[in-house]
Design a protein around this motif. Sequence first.
Motif, PDB file in Angstrom:
ATOM      1  N   PRO A 129      32.052  16.760  58.415  1.00 49.28           N
ATOM      2  CA  PRO A 129      32.221  15.431  57.811  1.00 49.28           C
ATOM      3  C   PRO A 129      30.949  14.929  57.110  1.00 49.28           C
ATOM      4  O   PRO A 129      31.034  14.324  56.064  1.00 49.28           O
ATOM      5  CB  PRO A 129      32.577  14.544  59.003  1.00 49.28           C
ATOM      6  CG  PRO A 129      33.149  15.481  60.018  1.00 49.28           C
ATOM      7  CD  PRO A 129      32.458  16.788  59.830  1.00 49.28           C
ATOM      8  N   ASP A 130      29.781  15.208  57.688  1.00 53.60           N
ATOM      9  CA  ASP A 130      28.538  14.732  57.051  1.00 53.60           C
ATOM     10  C   ASP A 130      28.102  15.642  55.896  1.00 53.60           C
ATOM     11  O   ASP A 130      27.118  15.381  55.237  1.00 53.60           O
ATOM     12  CB  ASP A 130      27.420  14.613  58.091  1.00 53.60           C
ATOM     13  CG  ASP A 130      27.120  15.947  58.771  1.00 53.60           C
ATOM     14  OD1 ASP A 130      27.687  16.980  58.352  1.00 53.60           O
ATOM     15  OD2 ASP A 130      26.312  15.941  59.734  1.00 53.60           O
ATOM     16  N   SER A 154      19.629  19.983  54.755  1.00 50.66           N
ATOM     17  CA  SER A 154      19.299  18.603  55.057  1.00 50.66           C
ATOM     18  C   SER A 154      19.906  17.660  54.024  1.00 50.66           C
ATOM     19  O   SER A 154      19.802  16.451  54.155  1.00 50.66           O
ATOM     20  CB  SER A 154      17.781  18.427  55.111  1.00 50.66           C
ATOM     21  OG  SER A 154      17.226  18.990  53.952  1.00 50.66           O
ATOM     22  N   HIS A 155      20.502  18.196  52.995  1.00 53.77           N
ATOM     23  CA  HIS A 155      21.095  17.340  51.976  1.00 53.77           C
ATOM     24  C   HIS A 155      22.442  17.922  51.539  1.00 53.77           C
ATOM     25  O   HIS A 155      22.542  19.132  51.309  1.00 53.77           O
ATOM     26  CB  HIS A 155      20.151  17.223  50.781  1.00 53.77           C
ATOM     27  CG  HIS A 155      20.569  16.157  49.839  1.00 53.77           C
ATOM     28  ND1 HIS A 155      21.577  16.342  48.914  1.00 53.77           N
ATOM     29  CD2 HIS A 155      20.145  14.878  49.686  1.00 53.77           C
ATOM     30  CE1 HIS A 155      21.744  15.215  48.234  1.00 53.77           C
ATOM     31  NE2 HIS A 155      20.892  14.315  48.678  1.00 53.77           N
ATOM     32  N   ASP A 157      24.111  17.984  48.764  1.00 52.30           N
ATOM     33  CA  ASP A 157      24.160  18.728  47.502  1.00 52.30           C
ATOM     34  C   ASP A 157      23.587  20.126  47.671  1.00 52.30           C
ATOM     35  O   ASP A 157      24.070  21.094  47.093  1.00 52.30           O
ATOM     36  CB  ASP A 157      23.352  17.995  46.417  1.00 52.30           C
ATOM     37  CG  ASP A 157      24.041  16.705  46.012  1.00 52.30           C
ATOM     38  OD1 ASP A 157      25.221  16.543  46.394  1.00 52.30           O
ATOM     39  OD2 ASP A 157      23.397  15.874  45.347  1.00 52.30           O
ATOM     40  N   GLU A 158      22.526  20.198  48.464  1.00 52.94           N
ATOM     41  CA  GLU A 158      21.896  21.496  48.650  1.00 52.94           C
ATOM     42  C   GLU A 158      22.774  22.411  49.479  1.00 52.94           C
ATOM     43  O   GLU A 158      22.872  23.607  49.219  1.00 52.94           O
ATOM     44  CB  GLU A 158      20.543  21.326  49.330  1.00 52.94           C
ATOM     45  CG  GLU A 158      19.725  20.274  48.612  1.00 52.94           C
ATOM     46  CD  GLU A 158      18.265  20.574  48.610  1.00 52.94           C
ATOM     47  OE1 GLU A 158      17.811  21.253  49.541  1.00 52.94           O
ATOM     48  OE2 GLU A 158      17.582  20.130  47.673  1.00 52.94           O
ATOM     49  N   LEU A 159      23.430  21.818  50.457  1.00 55.89           N
ATOM     50  CA  LEU A 159      24.346  22.617  51.252  1.00 55.89           C
ATOM     51  C   LEU A 159      25.444  23.169  50.348  1.00 55.89           C
ATOM     52  O   LEU A 159      25.790  24.350  50.402  1.00 55.89           O
ATOM     53  CB  LEU A 159      24.977  21.786  52.368  1.00 55.89           C
ATOM     54  CG  LEU A 159      26.019  22.610  53.134  1.00 55.89           C
ATOM     55  CD1 LEU A 159      25.340  23.615  54.033  1.00 55.89           C
ATOM     56  CD2 LEU A 159      26.971  21.739  53.905  1.00 55.89           C
ATOM     57  N   CYS A 160      25.953  22.306  49.502  1.00 52.61           N
ATOM     58  CA  CYS A 160      27.026  22.734  48.610  1.00 52.61           C
ATOM     59  C   CYS A 160      26.541  23.881  47.714  1.00 52.61           C
ATOM     60  O   CYS A 160      27.258  24.865  47.513  1.00 52.61           O
ATOM     61  CB  CYS A 160      27.493  21.551  47.774  1.00 52.61           C
ATOM     62  SG  CYS A 160      28.845  21.989  46.703  1.00 52.61           S
ATOM     63  N   ALA A 161      25.322  23.755  47.215  1.00 52.38           N
ATOM     64  CA  ALA A 161      24.780  24.822  46.366  1.00 52.38           C
ATOM     65  C   ALA A 161      24.725  26.143  47.141  1.00 52.38           C
ATOM     66  O   ALA A 161      25.039  27.210  46.606  1.00 52.38           O
ATOM     67  CB  ALA A 161      23.395  24.437  45.867  1.00 52.38           C
ATOM     68  N   ARG A 184      36.012  15.544  48.062  1.00 53.01           N
ATOM     69  CA  ARG A 184      34.834  15.222  48.867  1.00 53.01           C
ATOM     70  C   ARG A 184      33.606  15.948  48.360  1.00 53.01           C
ATOM     71  O   ARG A 184      32.481  15.467  48.487  1.00 53.01           O
ATOM     72  CB  ARG A 184      35.065  15.640  50.326  1.00 53.01           C
ATOM     73  CG  ARG A 184      35.964  14.687  51.112  1.00 53.01           C
ATOM     74  CD  ARG A 184      36.229  15.263  52.496  1.00 53.01           C
ATOM     75  NE  ARG A 184      35.006  15.495  53.248  1.00 53.01           N
ATOM     76  CZ  ARG A 184      34.802  16.564  54.021  1.00 53.01           C
ATOM     77  NH1 ARG A 184      35.742  17.499  54.119  1.00 53.01           N
ATOM     78  NH2 ARG A 184      33.686  16.709  54.671  1.00 53.01           N
ATOM     79  N   VAL A 185      33.782  17.142  47.862  1.00 50.93           N
ATOM     80  CA  VAL A 185      32.666  17.968  47.414  1.00 50.93           C
ATOM     81  C   VAL A 185      32.946  18.394  45.967  1.00 50.93           C
ATOM     82  O   VAL A 185      33.357  19.514  45.701  1.00 50.93           O
ATOM     83  CB  VAL A 185      32.529  19.227  48.287  1.00 50.93           C
ATOM     84  CG1 VAL A 185      31.209  19.936  48.038  1.00 50.93           C
ATOM     85  CG2 VAL A 185      32.666  18.886  49.769  1.00 50.93           C
ATOM     86  N   PRO A 186      32.740  17.452  45.036  1.00 52.02           N
ATOM     87  CA  PRO A 186      33.164  17.708  43.656  1.00 52.02           C
ATOM     88  C   PRO A 186      32.518  18.942  43.034  1.00 52.02           C
ATOM     89  O   PRO A 186      33.147  19.622  42.225  1.00 52.02           O
ATOM     90  CB  PRO A 186      32.737  16.445  42.903  1.00 52.02           C
ATOM     91  CG  PRO A 186      32.439  15.426  43.948  1.00 52.02           C
ATOM     92  CD  PRO A 186      32.103  16.144  45.209  1.00 52.02           C
TER      93      PRO A 186
END
Length: 874
Positions: A129-130, A154-155, A157-161, A184-186
């Motif tokens: 969720p976070d 820790s962020h 956007d970075e996780l998504c990358a 949620r994660v465009p």
Amino acid sequence: MTTPMRAQYLELKQQYPDTLLLFRLGDFYETFDEDAEVLADVCEVTLTSRPVGQNQRVPLAGVPYHSVDSYLAKLMDSGIKVAIAEQVSEPGKGLVDRKITQVLTRGTLTSPDLLTARSNRLAAVHFAPDRLSAGIAASDVTEGSCQATQLQDSHPDELCARVIDELIRLEPSEVLLPAATTDRVPALAPALDRLDASVSELEPWIWAEPGATRRVLEHCRIARLDGFGLTNKPQAVAAVSALFHYVGEYQPAIAEHLNRVQTYETSGFMLLDEYTRLNLELVENLRTRQVEGSLLETLDHTRTPMGTRLLRDWLGRPLLDTDSINARLDAVEALFENGLALSDVQELLGRIGDLTRWVQRVVYGSAFPRDLGGIRDTLGLMPDLNRSLQEFGTAAAPEFLEPVPECAAALDLLQAALPDELPATLAQGGLIREGFRPELDDLKRRAQAARERLLAMEESERSATGLPGIKVGFNRVFGYYLEVPKAQSTRVPDTYIRKQTLVNAERYFTEELKHLETEILNSEERTAELEQQLFREVAQSLQAHAEELRGLARRLARLDVAAALAQAARDNRYVRPEMHDGFDIAIAQGRHPVVEATLSETRFVPNDLRMTEESAIQILTGPNMAGKSTYLRQAAVICLMAQMGSFVPAESARLGLVDRIFTRIGASDAIQRGLSTFMVEMIETAYILNHATRRSLLILDEIGRGTSTYDGLAIAWAILEFVHNAEGLGAKTLFATHFHELTDLADRLPKVQNRHVQVDDSGGSITFLHTIAEGAAGRSFGVHVGRMAGLPKAVHERAAEILGQLEESGAAVPDSLTDLIQAPAPDQTVQSTLFLEEHPALQALRQLDVNSLSPMEAMNRLYDLVRIAEEHDG
Ligand SMILES: Nc1ncnc2c1ncn2[C@@H]1O[C@H](COP(=O)(O)OP(=O)(O)O)[C@@H](O)[C@H]1O
Ligand SMILES: [Mg+2]
């Protein structure tokens, strides 16, 4: 009132409402309603309609059953799930029974007709969720493997990358997500587009606890998650659980055998982000996105499909510790050193097919005759292979070169049971070897004897009746018959019973013929049944050897990759790199493996690269086309090759391990990605600066090109200062630039050094030497090029003059050019024209903002100027 068939259809459709249902009707697979519209659209077949009851018609479209594979392939490519309902009872009176016999989804295919030799993965992704952690599970059902990992950052956007980078590496053909994930994660949506994967959204409960953990435990029949390394990895568990759920839903027969999970840490491998994979052209080239012109193509001397898949895997996951790199290099070296034995090994590997997938279809109970044949032939080669491997001794690289298991029991079974040549499908007959089962041989002998007696009837009937024209024949509709020419048919005996009348002949049967026919048909039918039954029994007994065979397939894949790398090294004169844990890199006479392979006439010019703490940052200047980008990429590719366990294109290489390779290539190449190029550059650069460590290798090629000169220069400058000064950074950095001003940094920052690519302009034309030398390139290069290009003397002289004034001013970033540049002296030739009007080339030159030009633009402007001058003169 609907027809009974319509009712049957609707009932079947309900079993898999989100699939396209192919409904077998005689020689066609038909689709109805919306399915028909989809099929017509995707497969380009005609859309019609069909009555399904009184006053009711529904859309209809169909494809012939015998060519269904090509249509299935199209449907799979479009990401459509397909259910196939076959007729399972003999056609007769009333409605034929139908059953869904297969469901196909792109990520769970096993049929060889619908697969390429590449890996075919199904992946599931779940974000916490976070959005600070995410789980990825991936399975190649053709290999029966399932891997999972959990990523943290820790962020969001970075996780998504990172999730995207890992997905790009896995190259799944189908991705499972919880519903609404892309909202949620465009950032995920465009990445999925680039992957060209079909996406299935699964409802939230499938991913949710406590159901998720329970499903994994029950599915794998285990009591705790520890054994799989899944403890305290809730996101990974959610992903694995959804993957199992999905496979269980659509492919229960496969799901049952997919019951082991291996977890892995992405930190165990060199992370290669999406742009770096692309920029270095690891598995596809930048222009056409095909494997041609990629590093993979250059290295791919593998001879087996599983070897090819493994090589791709190695390329995507270079190693991070010297011991495991050296273990691979030891194997490559041993194979490299013994060319004769190497070619023996490769020749044998070349006769092996896709053992992994054959075995896996055996496990799923869906093996084709030739899958078993392939396994048998492969096993038959193992003694020869082991003899060849003896040449290497086992001391060098036991994991690669020690003898492979020969799986003697499995081989004995297959050799005893299967004939040398096998048919493509079970329906064709000829599945079992003579002597394997007396009962079967008996049946075959009886059919054969009956056939012989039947043929003998031709002779005996001729002499008994005195009719010389009698022939024994067979057709599929009427069975066996005695054919008598019309002219003789009046004289047939009474025992002949007419069966069929033709224009020139009559066909008959007799009691004896009927009896023999029944005998033949019965034994043939029973033969076919028994053969299929025996074949299934053999395949089933083989399952007991599946683990051993899978182990063998893994060994062969590893051997194949090591042999391929050895072969590439021999063909292209690569050397074994010396790996160490320090900082320095020393490459003597390095080459770019792919560019070198594409240069047919000209020879590739090798170059050295030495990077130490004192020369960690190197700024490379030189005109366009000099070879800057090639030199930069070559450094990255050599490090990457070494860490995947390959020899490298150089005379020698001593390489400190790098933890990551980052590459950013300025502007033009990124344009397709839609964002403003400068924005893209800055995003990518920010990413590098936030993630690079002292052990990383940074390849920055013309960063800052996508904006105005001052912005670009300022940012490039600041980036270099940051890399140099930031705590814990100071990474090895190669920076190619057209901002000559940046070379001043070498005087200010101790770790920065200048390099340039040499060109020879001494003759009448420019020669690119492609050699790298110390120091910065001369600043007046564009002006030189102008002279070479045949620019009128007045123009290039004036250009040189302006340049001189700019340089004299000493300002890297002048406020205003008009203040700085003085008007040309009145005695210039251009002014001595009869008209007082200025020469148009000079006018154009006045409007030129030299500082905002890249070398390429400068060249183009100079060409324009020449054209203007020529037009004006002539
Ligand atoms: N070391 C080399 N030896 C031979 N040809 C090279 C070498 N480096 C580059 N080239 C050739 O020059 C072309 C331009 O190289 P590139 O690296 O793109 O130049 P730049 O980045 O300086 O514009 C390449 O496509 C290649 O054909
Ligand atoms: Mg370039």
